[in-house]
Design a protein around this motif. Structure first.
Motif, PDB file in Angstrom:
ATOM      1  N   ALA A  42      47.093  48.488  41.281  1.00 13.30           N
ATOM      2  CA  ALA A  42      45.758  48.460  40.683  1.00 13.30           C
ATOM      3  C   ALA A  42      45.424  49.815  40.061  1.00 13.30           C
ATOM      4  CB  ALA A  42      44.717  48.084  41.733  1.00 13.30           C
ATOM      5  N   TYR A  43      45.823  50.889  40.709  1.00 11.75           N
ATOM      6  CA  TYR A  43      45.576  52.239  40.194  1.00 11.75           C
ATOM      7  C   TYR A  43      46.311  52.460  38.864  1.00 11.75           C
ATOM      8  CZ  TYR A  43      45.455  57.332  39.985  1.00 11.75           C
ATOM      9  OH  TYR A  43      45.274  58.624  39.574  1.00 11.75           O
ATOM     10  N   LYS A  44      47.566  52.032  38.793  1.00 10.61           N
ATOM     11  CA  LYS A  44      48.336  52.179  37.550  1.00 10.61           C
ATOM     12  C   LYS A  44      47.698  51.384  36.414  1.00 10.61           C
ATOM     13  CE  LYS A  44      52.878  53.170  39.527  1.00 10.61           C
ATOM     14  NZ  LYS A  44      54.264  52.689  39.694  1.00 10.61           N
ATOM     15  N   LEU A  45      47.230  50.175  36.704  1.00 15.06           N
ATOM     16  CA  LEU A  45      46.549  49.375  35.677  1.00 15.06           C
ATOM     17  C   LEU A  45      45.263  50.068  35.224  1.00 15.06           C
ATOM     18  CD1 LEU A  45      47.131  45.778  37.017  1.00 15.06           C
ATOM     19  CD2 LEU A  45      47.817  46.647  34.775  1.00 15.06           C
ATOM     20  N   SER A  46      44.556  50.664  36.156  1.00  9.84           N
ATOM     21  CA  SER A  46      43.335  51.396  35.813  1.00  9.84           C
ATOM     22  C   SER A  46      43.647  52.572  34.890  1.00  9.84           C
ATOM     23  CB  SER A  46      42.663  51.881  37.098  1.00  9.84           C
ATOM     24  OG  SER A  46      41.519  52.636  36.804  1.00  9.84           O
ATOM     25  N   LEU A  47      44.732  53.267  35.165  1.00  7.87           N
ATOM     26  CA  LEU A  47      45.140  54.386  34.301  1.00  7.87           C
ATOM     27  C   LEU A  47      45.495  53.910  32.901  1.00  7.87           C
ATOM     28  CD1 LEU A  47      47.330  56.566  36.706  1.00  7.87           C
ATOM     29  CD2 LEU A  47      45.041  57.077  35.842  1.00  7.87           C
ATOM     30  N   PRO A  67      44.305  36.886  49.821  1.00  5.44           N
ATOM     31  CA  PRO A  67      44.003  36.547  48.423  1.00  5.44           C
ATOM     32  C   PRO A  67      42.645  37.077  47.958  1.00  5.44           C
ATOM     33  CG  PRO A  67      44.905  34.642  49.551  1.00  5.44           C
ATOM     34  CD  PRO A  67      44.703  35.704  50.589  1.00  5.44           C
ATOM     35  N   THR A  68      41.665  37.154  48.873  1.00  3.57           N
ATOM     36  CA  THR A  68      40.345  37.667  48.471  1.00  3.57           C
ATOM     37  C   THR A  68      40.416  39.125  48.030  1.00  3.57           C
ATOM     38  OG1 THR A  68      39.868  38.167  50.789  1.00  3.57           O
ATOM     39  CG2 THR A  68      39.027  36.074  49.919  1.00  3.57           C
ATOM     40  N   GLU A  69      41.284  39.900  48.663  1.00  2.00           N
ATOM     41  CA  GLU A  69      41.436  41.305  48.274  1.00  2.00           C
ATOM     42  C   GLU A  69      42.091  41.410  46.899  1.00  2.00           C
ATOM     43  OE1 GLU A  69      43.519  45.444  49.781  1.00  2.00           O
ATOM     44  OE2 GLU A  69      43.223  43.825  51.232  1.00  2.00           O
ATOM     45  N   ILE A  70      43.084  40.579  46.650  1.00  2.00           N
ATOM     46  CA  ILE A  70      43.758  40.580  45.345  1.00  2.00           C
ATOM     47  C   ILE A  70      42.760  40.190  44.255  1.00  2.00           C
ATOM     48  CG2 ILE A  70      45.550  39.451  43.977  1.00  2.00           C
ATOM     49  CD1 ILE A  70      47.129  39.165  46.643  1.00  2.00           C
ATOM     50  N   ILE A  71      41.976  39.152  44.505  1.00  2.21           N
ATOM     51  CA  ILE A  71      40.972  38.704  43.527  1.00  2.21           C
ATOM     52  C   ILE A  71      39.934  39.796  43.300  1.00  2.21           C
ATOM     53  CG2 ILE A  71      39.100  37.044  43.150  1.00  2.21           C
ATOM     54  CD1 ILE A  71      40.930  34.966  44.574  1.00  2.21           C
ATOM     55  N   SER A  72      39.545  40.481  44.358  1.00  3.13           N
ATOM     56  CA  SER A  72      38.568  41.563  44.237  1.00  3.13           C
ATOM     57  C   SER A  72      39.106  42.688  43.353  1.00  3.13           C
ATOM     58  CB  SER A  72      38.224  42.099  45.624  1.00  3.13           C
ATOM     59  OG  SER A  72      37.422  43.245  45.517  1.00  3.13           O
ATOM     60  N   ARG A  73      40.357  43.048  43.540  1.00  2.00           N
ATOM     61  CA  ARG A  73      40.962  44.110  42.709  1.00  2.00           C
ATOM     62  C   ARG A  73      41.041  43.675  41.251  1.00  2.00           C
ATOM     63  NH1 ARG A  73      43.238  48.422  46.239  1.00  2.00           N
ATOM     64  NH2 ARG A  73      42.881  47.480  48.237  1.00  2.00           N
ATOM     65  N   MET A  74      41.425  42.430  41.036  1.00  2.00           N
ATOM     66  CA  MET A  74      41.502  41.923  39.658  1.00  2.00           C
ATOM     67  C   MET A  74      40.113  41.899  39.014  1.00  2.00           C
ATOM     68  SD  MET A  74      44.246  38.865  39.794  1.00  2.00           S
ATOM     69  CE  MET A  74      45.901  39.195  39.268  1.00  2.00           C
ATOM     70  N   ALA A 126      49.089  40.137  40.766  1.00  2.00           N
ATOM     71  CA  ALA A 126      48.754  38.734  41.008  1.00  2.00           C
ATOM     72  C   ALA A 126      49.599  38.124  42.123  1.00  2.00           C
ATOM     73  CB  ALA A 126      48.927  37.926  39.726  1.00  2.00           C
ATOM     74  N   ALA A 127      50.840  38.543  42.231  1.00  2.00           N
ATOM     75  CA  ALA A 127      51.731  37.999  43.254  1.00  2.00           C
ATOM     76  C   ALA A 127      52.523  39.132  43.898  1.00  2.00           C
ATOM     77  CB  ALA A 127      52.670  36.976  42.631  1.00  2.00           C
ATOM     78  N   PRO A 128      51.850  39.953  44.722  1.00  2.00           N
ATOM     79  CA  PRO A 128      52.553  41.090  45.322  1.00  2.00           C
ATOM     80  C   PRO A 128      53.599  40.623  46.330  1.00  2.00           C
ATOM     81  CG  PRO A 128      50.360  40.882  46.262  1.00  2.00           C
ATOM     82  CD  PRO A 128      50.467  39.873  45.158  1.00  2.00           C
ATOM     83  N   THR A 129      54.778  41.198  46.237  1.00  2.00           N
ATOM     84  CA  THR A 129      55.851  40.831  47.155  1.00  2.00           C
ATOM     85  C   THR A 129      55.926  41.796  48.333  1.00  2.00           C
ATOM     86  OG1 THR A 129      57.413  42.138  45.866  1.00  2.00           O
ATOM     87  CG2 THR A 129      57.248  39.793  45.330  1.00  2.00           C
TER      88      THR A 129
END
Length: 126
Positions: free
Chosen positions: A72-77, A103-110, A94-97
């Motif tokens: 998320a930080y890299k996308l923000s940069l 899933p709520t945390e992933i949606i929150s970051r997006m 979207a699909a962290p391995t």
């Protein structure tokens, strides 16, 4: 037509011909000052540049490279103007391995990233 203003007198030398299409970072002109002593000499930086803040996931002890925070930080940069590959980072977010984040945390970051994108785009809305 673009006006170039300078607070000092001197000789202006245009680097581009009239009617040229300019790009970000193009040197348009040089100003040779009548009194060069009024300038400050630019020297190369010799120290250590450490600009990380407390919000930087790279500084937190519980964040491993490749984690959700780092992605998320890299996308923000990238949205701030730095170079990077958006597609692979979005897929990783979207699909962290390597994360067991709910899933709520992933949606929150997006959602936060999308909100950041919209704020930037509003600046260009006419």
């Amino acid at each position: 037509i673009m006006q170039l203003s300078a607070g000092e007198s001197g000789k202006l030398q245009h680097n581009l011909a009239g009617g040229s299409i300019i790009k970000t970072g193009d040197l348009l002109a040089r100003l040779e000052l009548d009194d060069p002593s009024k300038t400050t000499k630019i020297l190369p930086f010799e120290g250590k540049l450490d600009i990380r803040s407390s919000q930087d996931p790279l500084t937190t002890n519980n964040t491993a490279p490749g984690s959700l925070d780092l992605t998320a930080y890299k996308l923000s940069l990238i949205m701030d103007g730095f170079q990077g590959s958006v597609g692979s980072l979005v897929q990783k977010l979207a699909a962290p391995t390597d994360s067991n984040a709910p899933p709520t945390e992933i949606i929150s970051r997006m959602a936060n990233l999308l909100q950041q994108f919209v704020q930037v785009e509003k600046c260009f809305d006419t």
